[in-house]
Design an enzyme around this catalytic site. Structure first.
Site, mmCIF file in Angstrom:
data_model
loop_
_atom_site.group_PDB
_atom_site.id
_atom_site.type_symbol
_atom_site.label_atom_id
_atom_site.label_comp_id
_atom_site.label_asym_id
_atom_site.label_seq_id
_atom_site.Cartn_x
_atom_site.Cartn_y
_atom_site.Cartn_z
ATOM 1 N N LYS A 96 22.730 30.686 117.724
ATOM 2 C CA LYS A 96 23.211 30.235 116.550
ATOM 3 C C LYS A 96 24.793 29.430 116.819
ATOM 4 O O LYS A 96 25.011 29.715 117.839
ATOM 5 C CB LYS A 96 23.465 31.182 115.560
ATOM 6 C CG LYS A 96 22.343 31.883 115.037
ATOM 7 C CD LYS A 96 21.505 30.986 114.221
ATOM 8 C CE LYS A 96 20.202 31.717 113.652
ATOM 9 N NZ LYS A 96 19.128 31.617 114.662
ATOM 10 N N ASP A 97 25.132 28.651 115.911
ATOM 11 C CA ASP A 97 26.283 27.766 116.115
ATOM 12 C C ASP A 97 27.616 28.566 116.421
ATOM 13 O O ASP A 97 27.538 29.624 115.719
ATOM 14 C CB ASP A 97 26.589 26.762 114.841
ATOM 15 C CG ASP A 97 25.520 25.764 114.826
ATOM 16 O OD1 ASP A 97 24.614 26.224 114.100
ATOM 17 O OD2 ASP A 97 25.802 24.751 115.197
ATOM 18 N N ARG A 98 28.300 28.170 117.194
ATOM 19 C CA ARG A 98 29.361 29.350 117.647
ATOM 20 C C ARG A 98 30.587 28.931 116.401
ATOM 21 O O ARG A 98 31.044 30.017 116.121
ATOM 22 C CB ARG A 98 30.026 28.686 118.735
ATOM 23 C CG ARG A 98 31.473 29.589 119.177
ATOM 24 C CD ARG A 98 31.757 29.295 120.646
ATOM 25 N NE ARG A 98 33.057 30.203 121.005
ATOM 26 C CZ ARG A 98 33.628 30.015 122.078
ATOM 27 N NH1 ARG A 98 33.262 29.397 123.054
ATOM 28 N NH2 ARG A 98 34.647 30.940 122.485
#
Length: 335
Positions: free
Chosen positions: A76-78
Protein backbone atom coordinates in the site's frame (compact mmCIF):
# COMPACT_ATOMS: atom_id res chain seq x y z
CA UNK A 1 3.66 8.90 -16.98
CA UNK A 2 3.14 12.35 -18.51
CA UNK A 3 4.28 11.09 -21.93
CA UNK A 4 1.55 8.45 -22.10
CA UNK A 5 -1.52 9.49 -24.13
CA UNK A 6 -4.81 10.33 -22.41
CA UNK A 7 -8.18 8.77 -23.26
CA UNK A 8 -10.10 11.93 -22.35
CA UNK A 9 -7.78 14.50 -23.88
CA UNK A 10 -5.71 17.05 -21.97
CA UNK A 11 -6.73 16.99 -18.28
CA UNK A 12 -9.00 19.98 -17.54
CA UNK A 13 -7.66 20.53 -14.01
CA UNK A 14 -4.38 21.14 -12.21
CA UNK A 15 -4.24 20.19 -8.54
CA UNK A 16 -2.18 18.98 -5.62
CA UNK A 17 -2.53 15.35 -4.52
CA UNK A 18 -1.29 14.06 -1.13
CA UNK A 19 -1.13 17.49 0.51
CA UNK A 20 -1.37 15.34 3.65
CA UNK A 21 -1.59 11.55 4.14
CA UNK A 22 -5.29 11.95 5.01
CA UNK A 23 -5.93 13.18 1.46
CA UNK A 24 -5.01 9.72 0.10
CA UNK A 25 -6.93 7.02 1.95
CA UNK A 26 -6.91 3.36 0.92
CA UNK A 27 -8.89 0.48 2.37
CA UNK A 28 -8.06 -3.04 1.29
CA UNK A 29 -10.88 -5.41 0.30
CA UNK A 30 -9.84 -9.03 0.82
CA UNK A 31 -13.16 -10.44 -0.33
CA UNK A 32 -13.36 -12.99 2.50
CA UNK A 33 -13.46 -13.06 6.31
CA UNK A 34 -11.22 -14.71 8.88
CA UNK A 35 -12.48 -18.18 9.78
CA UNK A 36 -11.98 -17.66 13.52
CA UNK A 37 -9.66 -20.59 14.21
CA UNK A 38 -6.09 -21.60 13.43
CA UNK A 39 -2.48 -20.75 14.22
CA UNK A 40 -2.49 -17.51 12.26
CA UNK A 41 -4.03 -14.22 13.34
CA UNK A 42 -5.39 -11.72 10.84
CA UNK A 43 -4.67 -8.15 11.92
CA UNK A 44 -6.69 -5.25 10.54
CA UNK A 45 -4.09 -2.48 10.58
CA UNK A 46 -4.19 1.25 9.91
CA UNK A 47 -0.91 2.90 8.99
CA UNK A 48 -0.07 6.53 8.30
CA UNK A 49 3.05 7.46 6.33
CA UNK A 50 4.51 3.97 6.72
CA UNK A 51 5.82 1.37 4.29
CA UNK A 52 3.95 -1.96 4.18
CA UNK A 53 7.09 -4.10 4.32
CA UNK A 54 8.42 -2.11 7.28
CA UNK A 55 5.14 -2.68 9.15
CA UNK A 56 5.41 -6.42 8.46
CA UNK A 57 8.95 -6.50 9.90
CA UNK A 58 7.89 -4.59 13.00
CA UNK A 59 4.88 -6.87 13.55
CA UNK A 60 7.22 -9.88 13.41
CA UNK A 61 9.55 -8.32 16.00
CA UNK A 62 6.64 -7.45 18.28
CA UNK A 63 5.16 -10.96 18.07
CA UNK A 64 8.58 -12.62 18.50
CA UNK A 65 8.34 -14.56 15.24
CA UNK A 66 10.54 -14.63 12.11
CA UNK A 67 9.64 -12.22 9.35
CA UNK A 68 8.58 -15.11 7.10
CA UNK A 69 5.71 -15.76 9.55
CA UNK A 70 4.06 -12.46 8.55
CA UNK A 71 2.03 -12.17 5.37
CA UNK A 72 0.10 -9.49 3.52
CA UNK A 73 -1.87 -9.43 0.29
CA UNK A 74 -0.56 -6.23 -1.24
CA UNK A 75 1.76 -3.25 -0.88
CA UNK A 76 0.00 0.00 0.00
CA UNK A 77 1.04 3.59 -0.60
CA UNK A 78 3.42 5.01 1.97
CA UNK A 79 2.34 8.65 1.71
CA UNK A 80 -1.24 7.85 2.67
CA UNK A 81 -3.54 6.60 5.39
CA UNK A 82 -4.20 2.95 4.57
CA UNK A 83 -6.04 0.07 6.17
CA UNK A 84 -5.06 -3.46 5.28
CA UNK A 85 -4.80 -6.98 6.67
CA UNK A 86 -1.62 -8.71 7.84
CA UNK A 87 -1.36 -12.34 8.95
CA UNK A 88 0.98 -13.44 11.73
CA UNK A 89 1.68 -17.11 12.40
CA UNK A 90 1.57 -17.77 16.15
CA UNK A 91 1.97 -21.55 16.28
CA UNK A 92 1.75 -22.57 19.95
CA UNK A 93 1.86 -18.94 21.07
CA UNK A 94 -0.74 -16.69 22.65
CA UNK A 95 -1.61 -13.35 21.12
CA UNK A 96 0.44 -10.42 22.34
CA UNK A 97 -1.40 -7.29 23.45
CA UNK A 98 -1.67 -5.69 20.03
CA UNK A 99 -2.88 -2.42 21.57
CA UNK A 100 0.66 -1.88 22.87
CA UNK A 101 2.31 -2.04 19.43
CA UNK A 102 5.04 0.58 19.87
CA UNK A 103 4.65 2.75 16.76
CA UNK A 104 2.30 5.72 16.80
CA UNK A 105 1.89 5.69 13.00
CA UNK A 106 0.48 2.13 13.09
CA UNK A 107 -2.70 0.98 14.84
CA UNK A 108 -3.94 -2.61 15.12
CA UNK A 109 -7.70 -2.15 14.87
CA UNK A 110 -8.79 -5.81 15.11
CA UNK A 111 -7.31 -9.31 15.47
CA UNK A 112 -9.02 -12.57 14.51
CA UNK A 113 -7.66 -16.11 14.25
CA UNK A 114 -7.34 -17.70 10.83
CA UNK A 115 -6.14 -21.00 9.40
CA UNK A 116 -3.86 -19.75 6.60
CA UNK A 117 -1.15 -17.21 5.89
CA UNK A 118 -2.09 -14.32 3.62
CA UNK A 119 -0.54 -14.67 0.17
CA UNK A 120 0.54 -11.84 -2.08
CA UNK A 121 -2.19 -10.92 -4.53
CA UNK A 122 -4.93 -12.66 -2.54
CA UNK A 123 -7.31 -9.69 -2.42
CA UNK A 124 -10.31 -8.48 -4.39
CA UNK A 125 -9.28 -4.86 -4.60
CA UNK A 126 -9.00 -1.53 -2.81
CA UNK A 127 -11.35 1.32 -1.96
CA UNK A 128 -9.97 4.86 -2.31
CA UNK A 129 -10.97 8.26 -0.97
CA UNK A 130 -8.75 10.98 -2.47
CA UNK A 131 -8.83 14.75 -2.07
CA UNK A 132 -7.39 17.07 -4.70
CA UNK A 133 -6.31 20.41 -3.21
CA UNK A 134 -5.54 23.80 -4.75
CA UNK A 135 -7.63 22.83 -7.78
CA UNK A 136 -7.53 25.13 -10.79
CA UNK A 137 -9.11 24.74 -14.21
CA UNK A 138 -12.39 24.20 -16.04
CA UNK A 139 -14.92 22.69 -13.61
CA UNK A 140 -17.54 22.12 -16.30
CA UNK A 141 -15.02 20.17 -18.41
CA UNK A 142 -13.98 18.24 -15.29
CA UNK A 143 -17.60 17.16 -14.76
CA UNK A 144 -17.70 15.87 -18.34
CA UNK A 145 -14.45 13.92 -17.86
CA UNK A 146 -15.75 12.37 -14.63
CA UNK A 147 -18.97 11.34 -16.35
CA UNK A 148 -16.93 9.79 -19.17
CA UNK A 149 -14.71 7.90 -16.70
CA UNK A 150 -17.78 6.58 -14.89
CA UNK A 151 -19.14 5.13 -18.14
CA UNK A 152 -16.07 4.27 -20.20
CA UNK A 153 -13.33 3.83 -17.61
CA UNK A 154 -9.66 4.73 -18.13
CA UNK A 155 -6.63 3.05 -19.72
CA UNK A 156 -5.28 0.51 -17.23
CA UNK A 157 -1.70 1.80 -17.21
CA UNK A 158 0.78 0.69 -14.59
CA UNK A 159 1.36 3.66 -12.28
CA UNK A 160 4.66 5.43 -11.75
CA UNK A 161 5.17 3.55 -8.45
CA UNK A 162 5.94 0.48 -10.55
CA UNK A 163 9.00 2.07 -12.09
CA UNK A 164 10.85 3.42 -9.07
CA UNK A 165 12.34 6.85 -8.51
CA UNK A 166 12.40 8.81 -11.78
CA UNK A 167 11.48 5.61 -13.63
CA UNK A 168 14.91 4.10 -12.94
CA UNK A 169 13.75 0.50 -12.58
CA UNK A 170 13.49 -0.02 -16.34
CA UNK A 171 17.09 1.04 -16.94
CA UNK A 172 18.18 -1.12 -14.01
CA UNK A 173 16.31 -4.04 -15.59
CA UNK A 174 18.21 -3.47 -18.83
CA UNK A 175 21.49 -3.48 -16.90
CA UNK A 176 20.47 -6.69 -15.11
CA UNK A 177 19.64 -8.38 -18.41
CA UNK A 178 23.02 -7.18 -19.66
CA UNK A 179 24.81 -9.06 -16.89
CA UNK A 180 24.79 -6.81 -13.82
CA UNK A 181 24.22 -8.78 -10.62
CA UNK A 182 21.33 -7.68 -8.39
CA UNK A 183 19.93 -8.92 -5.11
CA UNK A 184 17.24 -11.58 -5.38
CA UNK A 185 14.49 -9.42 -3.86
CA UNK A 186 15.29 -6.54 -6.21
CA UNK A 187 15.32 -8.88 -9.20
CA UNK A 188 11.56 -9.47 -8.93
CA UNK A 189 10.88 -5.71 -8.89
CA UNK A 190 13.01 -5.20 -12.00
CA UNK A 191 11.32 -8.06 -13.87
CA UNK A 192 7.94 -6.50 -13.04
CA UNK A 193 9.12 -3.07 -14.20
CA UNK A 194 10.30 -4.51 -17.54
CA UNK A 195 6.96 -6.23 -18.16
CA UNK A 196 5.05 -3.14 -17.10
CA UNK A 197 7.05 -0.93 -19.47
CA UNK A 198 6.21 -3.10 -22.48
CA UNK A 199 2.55 -3.31 -21.41
CA UNK A 200 2.26 0.48 -21.02
CA UNK A 201 3.78 0.97 -24.46
CA UNK A 202 1.26 -1.41 -26.04
CA UNK A 203 -1.60 0.30 -24.19
CA UNK A 204 -0.34 3.75 -25.24
CA UNK A 205 -0.42 2.64 -28.88
CA UNK A 206 -3.95 1.32 -28.42
CA UNK A 207 -5.06 4.62 -26.81
CA UNK A 208 -3.64 6.52 -29.79
CA UNK A 209 -5.74 4.28 -32.06
CA UNK A 210 -8.81 4.73 -29.78
CA UNK A 211 -8.81 0.94 -29.39
CA UNK A 212 -8.07 0.45 -25.69
CA UNK A 213 -11.69 -0.34 -24.77
CA UNK A 214 -12.66 -2.01 -28.04
CA UNK A 215 -11.12 -4.96 -29.92
CA UNK A 216 -8.60 -5.12 -32.71
CA UNK A 217 -8.57 -8.06 -35.10
CA UNK A 218 -6.86 -10.99 -33.39
CA UNK A 219 -7.83 -9.78 -29.88
CA UNK A 220 -7.24 -11.73 -26.69
CA UNK A 221 -9.94 -11.15 -24.05
CA UNK A 222 -9.36 -10.89 -20.30
CA UNK A 223 -12.12 -12.16 -18.04
CA UNK A 224 -13.09 -9.56 -15.45
CA UNK A 225 -12.08 -10.44 -11.90
CA UNK A 226 -9.67 -13.21 -12.89
CA UNK A 227 -6.34 -13.81 -14.59
CA UNK A 228 -7.98 -15.98 -17.23
CA UNK A 229 -8.11 -15.06 -20.90
CA UNK A 230 -9.38 -16.50 -24.18
CA UNK A 231 -9.27 -15.96 -27.92
CA UNK A 232 -8.64 -14.91 -30.52
CA UNK A 233 -12.05 -15.50 -32.06
CA UNK A 234 -14.48 -13.55 -34.26
CA UNK A 235 -16.07 -10.51 -32.57
CA UNK A 236 -19.69 -11.58 -32.30
CA UNK A 237 -22.79 -9.90 -30.85
CA UNK A 238 -22.33 -12.10 -27.78
CA UNK A 239 -18.81 -10.77 -27.21
CA UNK A 240 -20.01 -7.22 -27.86
CA UNK A 241 -22.68 -7.60 -25.18
CA UNK A 242 -20.15 -9.04 -22.71
CA UNK A 243 -17.82 -6.11 -23.45
CA UNK A 244 -20.61 -3.63 -22.66
CA UNK A 245 -21.39 -5.51 -19.42
CA UNK A 246 -17.67 -5.33 -18.49
CA UNK A 247 -17.56 -9.12 -18.21
CA UNK A 248 -14.56 -9.05 -20.57
CA UNK A 249 -11.90 -6.51 -21.54
CA UNK A 250 -9.39 -6.20 -24.38
CA UNK A 251 -5.98 -7.22 -23.07
CA UNK A 252 -2.30 -6.45 -23.42
CA UNK A 253 0.83 -8.56 -22.92
CA UNK A 254 2.76 -9.29 -19.77
CA UNK A 255 5.81 -10.40 -21.71
CA UNK A 256 7.53 -13.76 -21.27
CA UNK A 257 8.68 -16.83 -23.14
CA UNK A 258 7.39 -17.44 -26.64
CA UNK A 259 5.09 -15.25 -28.69
CA UNK A 260 2.03 -13.32 -27.50
CA UNK A 261 -1.19 -15.23 -28.30
CA UNK A 262 -2.71 -12.29 -30.20
CA UNK A 263 -2.99 -12.49 -33.98
CA UNK A 264 -3.68 -10.20 -36.95
CA UNK A 265 -3.65 -6.46 -36.13
CA UNK A 266 -3.44 -6.90 -32.35
CA UNK A 267 -0.59 -9.39 -32.70
CA UNK A 268 1.34 -7.25 -35.17
CA UNK A 269 1.17 -4.27 -32.82
CA UNK A 270 2.40 -6.26 -29.82
CA UNK A 271 5.25 -7.83 -31.77
CA UNK A 272 6.30 -4.44 -33.11
CA UNK A 273 6.51 -3.01 -29.60
CA UNK A 274 8.24 -6.14 -28.31
CA UNK A 275 10.85 -5.71 -31.07
CA UNK A 276 11.32 -2.06 -30.12
CA UNK A 277 12.11 -3.26 -26.59
CA UNK A 278 14.00 -6.37 -27.67
CA UNK A 279 16.47 -6.28 -24.76
CA UNK A 280 13.63 -6.30 -22.23
CA UNK A 281 11.64 -8.94 -24.14
CA UNK A 282 14.68 -11.22 -24.45
CA UNK A 283 15.57 -10.74 -20.79
CA UNK A 284 12.05 -11.65 -19.66
CA UNK A 285 12.09 -14.75 -21.86
CA UNK A 286 15.51 -15.76 -20.49
CA UNK A 287 14.12 -15.32 -16.96
CA UNK A 288 11.45 -17.89 -17.92
CA UNK A 289 8.54 -15.56 -17.32
CA UNK A 290 5.31 -16.84 -18.85
CA UNK A 291 3.29 -14.94 -21.41
CA UNK A 292 0.33 -13.56 -19.42
CA UNK A 293 -2.33 -10.91 -20.01
CA UNK A 294 -3.65 -7.78 -18.29
CA UNK A 295 -6.87 -5.87 -19.11
CA UNK A 296 -6.37 -2.69 -21.11
CA UNK A 297 -9.50 -1.13 -19.64
CA UNK A 298 -9.99 -0.11 -15.99
CA UNK A 299 -13.51 0.63 -14.77
CA UNK A 300 -13.64 2.35 -11.36
CA UNK A 301 -16.54 0.94 -9.35
CA UNK A 302 -18.94 3.27 -7.50
CA UNK A 303 -17.13 6.39 -8.69
CA UNK A 304 -18.39 9.45 -6.78
CA UNK A 305 -17.15 13.01 -6.51
CA UNK A 306 -18.00 16.16 -4.57
CA UNK A 307 -16.52 19.61 -4.16
CA UNK A 308 -15.53 20.23 -0.52
CA UNK A 309 -14.90 23.90 -1.34
CA UNK A 310 -14.01 25.96 -4.40
CA UNK A 311 -10.51 24.47 -4.57
CA UNK A 312 -10.93 20.96 -3.08
CA UNK A 313 -12.41 17.97 -4.91
CA UNK A 314 -13.01 14.60 -3.23
CA UNK A 315 -13.07 11.41 -5.30
CA UNK A 316 -14.07 7.95 -4.08
CA UNK A 317 -14.05 4.66 -5.98
CA UNK A 318 -13.10 0.99 -5.83
CA UNK A 319 -10.48 -0.66 -8.04
CA UNK A 320 -9.56 -4.32 -8.58
CA UNK A 321 -6.28 -5.69 -7.27
CA UNK A 322 -3.27 -4.52 -9.26
CA UNK A 323 -4.86 -1.28 -10.49
CA UNK A 324 -3.60 2.22 -9.68
CA UNK A 325 -5.71 5.10 -8.38
CA UNK A 326 -3.28 7.58 -9.91
CA UNK A 327 -4.17 6.48 -13.45
CA UNK A 328 -7.79 7.45 -12.73
CA UNK A 329 -6.71 10.86 -11.40
CA UNK A 330 -4.36 11.58 -14.34
CA UNK A 331 -7.27 11.71 -16.80
CA UNK A 332 -8.86 14.46 -14.70
CA UNK A 333 -5.99 16.52 -13.32
CA UNK A 334 -2.30 17.24 -13.66
CA UNK A 335 -0.88 16.74 -10.18
Amino acid sequence: MSELPYACGTPPLAARLRASPEDFQVEEILGYDADGVGEHVLLWVEKRGANTDWVARELAKFAGVPQVAVGYAGMKDRHAVTRQTFSVQLAGKTDPDWSTFPHAEVKVLAATRHSRKLKRGALRGNRFVLVLREVQGDRAAAEQVLQQIAVRGVPNYYGEQRFGREGGNVEQARAMFGGRRVERDKRSFLLSAARSHIFNNVLAARVERDAWDKPLDGEIWSLAGSRSWFGPEPFTDVLAERLVRADIHPSGPLWGQGEPPTQAEAGALEREIGAANSDLAAGLAAARMDQERRPLRLLPKDLKWRWLDDASLELSFELPAGAYATVVVRELATV
